[in-house]
Scaffold this active site. Structure first.
Site, PDB file in Angstrom:
ATOM      1  N   GLU A 155      95.397 -59.926   4.396  1.00 14.43           N
ATOM      2  CA  GLU A 155      95.211 -58.709   3.614  1.00 14.43           C
ATOM      3  C   GLU A 155      94.921 -58.965   2.140  1.00 14.43           C
ATOM      4  O   GLU A 155      95.294 -59.986   1.576  1.00 14.43           O
ATOM      5  CB  GLU A 155      96.421 -57.792   3.740  1.00 14.43           C
ATOM      6  CG  GLU A 155      97.690 -58.280   3.073  1.00 14.43           C
ATOM      7  CD  GLU A 155      98.817 -57.252   3.159  1.00 14.43           C
ATOM      8  OE1 GLU A 155      98.560 -56.054   2.891  1.00 14.43           O
ATOM      9  OE2 GLU A 155      99.943 -57.644   3.489  1.00 14.43           O
ATOM     10  N   GLU A 256     101.771 -46.644   4.950  1.00  8.07           N
ATOM     11  CA  GLU A 256     102.536 -47.572   4.110  1.00  8.07           C
ATOM     12  C   GLU A 256     102.670 -46.971   2.715  1.00  8.07           C
ATOM     13  O   GLU A 256     102.222 -47.547   1.728  1.00  8.07           O
ATOM     14  CB  GLU A 256     101.858 -48.948   4.082  1.00  8.07           C
ATOM     15  CG  GLU A 256     102.810 -50.044   3.627  1.00  8.07           C
ATOM     16  CD  GLU A 256     102.153 -51.404   3.559  1.00  8.07           C
ATOM     17  OE1 GLU A 256     102.636 -52.317   4.251  1.00  8.07           O
ATOM     18  OE2 GLU A 256     101.168 -51.568   2.822  1.00  8.07           O
TER      19      GLU A 256
END
Length: 279
Positions: A155, A256
């Site tokens: 990521e 998130e």
């Protein structure tokens, strides 16, 4: 334009944190969700006593939710310590000790994605040395993920919250994905597209979607500024997710974000109840 029909997961490491870890899966299920994801739940221990993963597994199974994404050990999150796999010495060894433990927990719950945060730059260490160590450990992680039929995620974070994290653009993360796939020969590494982090880096998100949707294995969202609930900032998150869907993305979307000054159970009004149930 409303939010598309995608498979939405609740991240239990940033939502429902007002509850003990073992109570969060049931709370997510009570809010209508059937899929959850987690950062490594024991930041101080890459290999906790067997009773702890067993208790978490039981809580997830008893709640009737599915764990769909799990981080490998990556130090203390949230905070400035990001990742362990590219940090020479003890942290890298802790990551290696965690690989089979995390893969074992993921396999026992049918989890299809393992996320390996890259790790900060360390003063006095050659970045090339860190990158070589990272590639070695990412290949190790890719092999563990492959053995359980899972993908490995890499990521992008953002340079404001994580100023020493080196992967602060989508192309930088995708370049690492390519290197891992080439080195492992497995082809199971994928880009984790976190739209909040991309926005914090000032990236052209529609362009990133167009370029990398086919290379993306997971998506995470939060609004910006504030990393809050969709609709509390300025990001056109529905537009971005619809563009992803139009580009062929059919994967999962991790929620998130922080709930703000309300209980987590009240932070999902933007998503219809029926859209929270996913296979």
């Amino acid at each position: 334009m409303g939010f598309p029909e995608l498979r939405y997961n609740v991240n239990l490491s940033i939502l429902f944190t007002e509850l003990p870890l073992l109570e969060r899966p049931a709370a997510a299920r009570a809010a209508g969700f059937t899929a959850v994801e987690l950062w490594w739940p024991w930041p101080g221990s890459p290999a906790p006593a067997r009773s702890e993963p067993a208790a978490l597994r039981a809580a997830i199974e008893d709640a009737g939710v599915r764990l769909t994404s799990l981080n490998f050990y990556s130090g203390r999150l949230p905070g400035p310590d990001r990742g362990a796999l590219s940090v020479p010495g003890e942290e890298s060894e802790r990551f290696r000790a965690n690989v089979e433990v995390a893969a074992g927990l993921a396999e026992s719950l049918g989890c299809g994605a393992l996320n390996a945060p890259y790790g900060n730059r360390i003063e006095g260490v050659d970045p090339a040395e860190q990158d070589a160590l990272a590639l070695e450990n990412l290949v190790l992680a890719a092999r563990a993920a492959d053995r359980i039929g899972a993908i490995l995620l890499v990521e992008t974070l953002n340079r404001v919250d994580s100023p020493r994290y080196p992967l602060v653009s989508a192309p930088a993360a995708v370049e690492v994905v390519d290197k891992v796939n080439e080195a492992s020969g497995l082809g199971n590494a994928r880009f984790l597209m976190d739209i909040y982090h991309l926005s914090m880096n000032g990236e052209d998100i529609p362009s990133v979607i167009d370029r990398f949707a086919a290379r993306t294995g997971h998506v995470q969202i939060a609004d910006n500024p504030g990393r809050g609930v969709p609709g509390t900032g300025t990001l056109p998150l529905a537009d971005h997710l619809n563009r992803l869907r139009e580009a062929g993305y059919e994967g999962r979307v991790g929620l998130e974000y922080t709930p703000g000054d309300r209980p987590s159970a009240e932070a999902f009004d933007w998503l219809p109840y029926e859209a929270r149930r996913t296979p």
